[in-house]
Design an enzyme around this catalytic site. Structure first.
Site, PDB file in Angstrom:
ATOM      1  CG  HIS A   5      -2.018   0.955   1.243  1.00 17.80           C
ATOM      2  ND1 HIS A   5      -2.141   1.932   2.205  1.00 17.80           N
ATOM      3  CD2 HIS A   5      -3.074   1.124   0.401  1.00 17.80           C
ATOM      4  CE1 HIS A   5      -3.216   2.653   1.976  1.00 17.80           C
ATOM      5  NE2 HIS A   5      -3.807   2.196   0.888  1.00 17.80           N
ATOM      6  CE  LYS A   7      -1.294   5.270  -0.888  1.00 17.36           C
ATOM      7  NZ  LYS A   7      -1.729   4.043  -1.498  1.00 17.36           N
ATOM      8  CG  ASP A  12      17.604  12.347 -11.169  1.00 19.81           C
ATOM      9  OD1 ASP A  12      17.500  11.307 -11.848  1.00 19.81           O
ATOM     10  OD2 ASP A  12      17.370  13.481 -11.618  1.00 19.81           O
ATOM     11  CG  HIS A 178      -7.206   8.546  -0.273  1.00 18.91           C
ATOM     12  ND1 HIS A 178      -5.953   8.341  -0.817  1.00 18.91           N
ATOM     13  CD2 HIS A 178      -7.685   7.314   0.034  1.00 18.91           C
ATOM     14  CE1 HIS A 178      -5.687   7.048  -0.851  1.00 18.91           C
ATOM     15  NE2 HIS A 178      -6.727   6.398  -0.345  1.00 18.91           N
ATOM     16  CE  LYS A 180      -3.975   6.815   2.517  1.00 17.06           C
ATOM     17  NZ  LYS A 180      -5.264   6.229   2.661  1.00 17.06           N
ATOM     18  CG  ASP A 185       1.889  17.869  22.335  1.00 16.72           C
ATOM     19  OD1 ASP A 185       0.659  17.956  22.517  1.00 16.72           O
ATOM     20  OD2 ASP A 185       2.629  17.165  23.043  1.00 16.72           O
TER      21      ASP A 185
END
Length: 242
Positions: A5, A7, A12, A178, A180, A185
């Site tokens: 899952h 991404k 470079d 979507h 996350k 603090d």
């Protein structure tokens, strides 16, 4: 039932990206355009992100890519301290879940959690309740709209308990949120691919960027406040009348 899952984009060996964005049209589900959040990263932490990618590549292909020259070019690019945390079923513990629980127990003033799916396990839920009970301002931002009804029904099953504990719940209106991320603090921001659900904690291969920098946390807070301003606050008495 196991899936990668993560991404990850690395250019470079110098610039990295991670966050919630899949390589997919934002409106691949008609009527529910996704709203995402990604981090652009430079500096030595890019090598950590690339190491996660290279490990995934080797596991899937049995091919070891040689990028030593690229990794050697990574130099200090700023003042923020950051690290990459991978998690998944190949590790002896649930790394990201354990991080979130530790941060909840360490929180002194505020916690803001943004997630498209909220189906936690009991240790996470207990830490969340404990933070709210001892006076930490705990805010949960989730999407008002969903295209997976079963997941949304499961998520709603936690609302009464959270509201009773003092957690403030915000339902984001404009799009399917979507993104996350978690902030604690004024000190720590975590942004990545992990949903606050059992699948992400135990079954998925995930990756998170942890940043220890008040400036970055403040920038994330501005985004979180924008979410909250475009959300409906869920009230306990209203929820009781559903």
């Amino acid at each position: 039932d196991l899936r990668n899952h993560r991404k990850i984009v690395v250019l470079d060996g110098l610039v990295g990206y991670t966050g919630s964005q899949n390589i997919v049209d934002a409106e691949f589900v008609a009527g529910y355009p996704n709203e995402e959040l990604m981090a652009r990263i430079t500096g030595p932490v890019v090598a950590q992100l690339e190491a996660v990618f290279l490990t995934d590549w080797a596991l899937e292909t049995d091919q070891r890519l040689d990028v030593r020259e690229l990794a050697a070019n990574v130099t200090v690019a700023g003042t923020a301290s950051a690290q990459v945390l991978p998690s998944g079923p190949g590790y002896p513990s649930e790394n990201t879940r354990d991080l979130f629980i530790a941060l909840l127990h360490a929180a002194q003033k505020s916690v803001v959690i943004t997630t498209p799916y909220f189906i936690p396990d009991e240790p996470f839920l207990q830490a969340l309740r404990a933070a709210a009970t001892r006076g930490v301002e705990v805010r949960l931002v989730v999407s008002k709209h969903a295209y997976q009804p079963v997941s949304q029904f499961a998520q709603r099953a936690y609302y009464e308990e959270l509201l009773r504990a003092g957690v403030r719940i915000y339902l984001y209106r404009p799009r399917f949120l979507h993104a996350k991320h978690v902030s604690v603090d004024d000190d720590v921001a975590v942004l990545g691919t992990t949903n606050i659900d059992i699948r992400s904690f135990a079954l998925n291969a995930e990756v998170s960027l942890i940043v220890y920098d008040p400036t970055v946390v403040a920038a994330l807070a501005r985004i979180q406040e924008r979410y909250i301003a475009s959300s409906d606050a869920l009230m306990a008495d209203e929820w009781d009348r559903r």
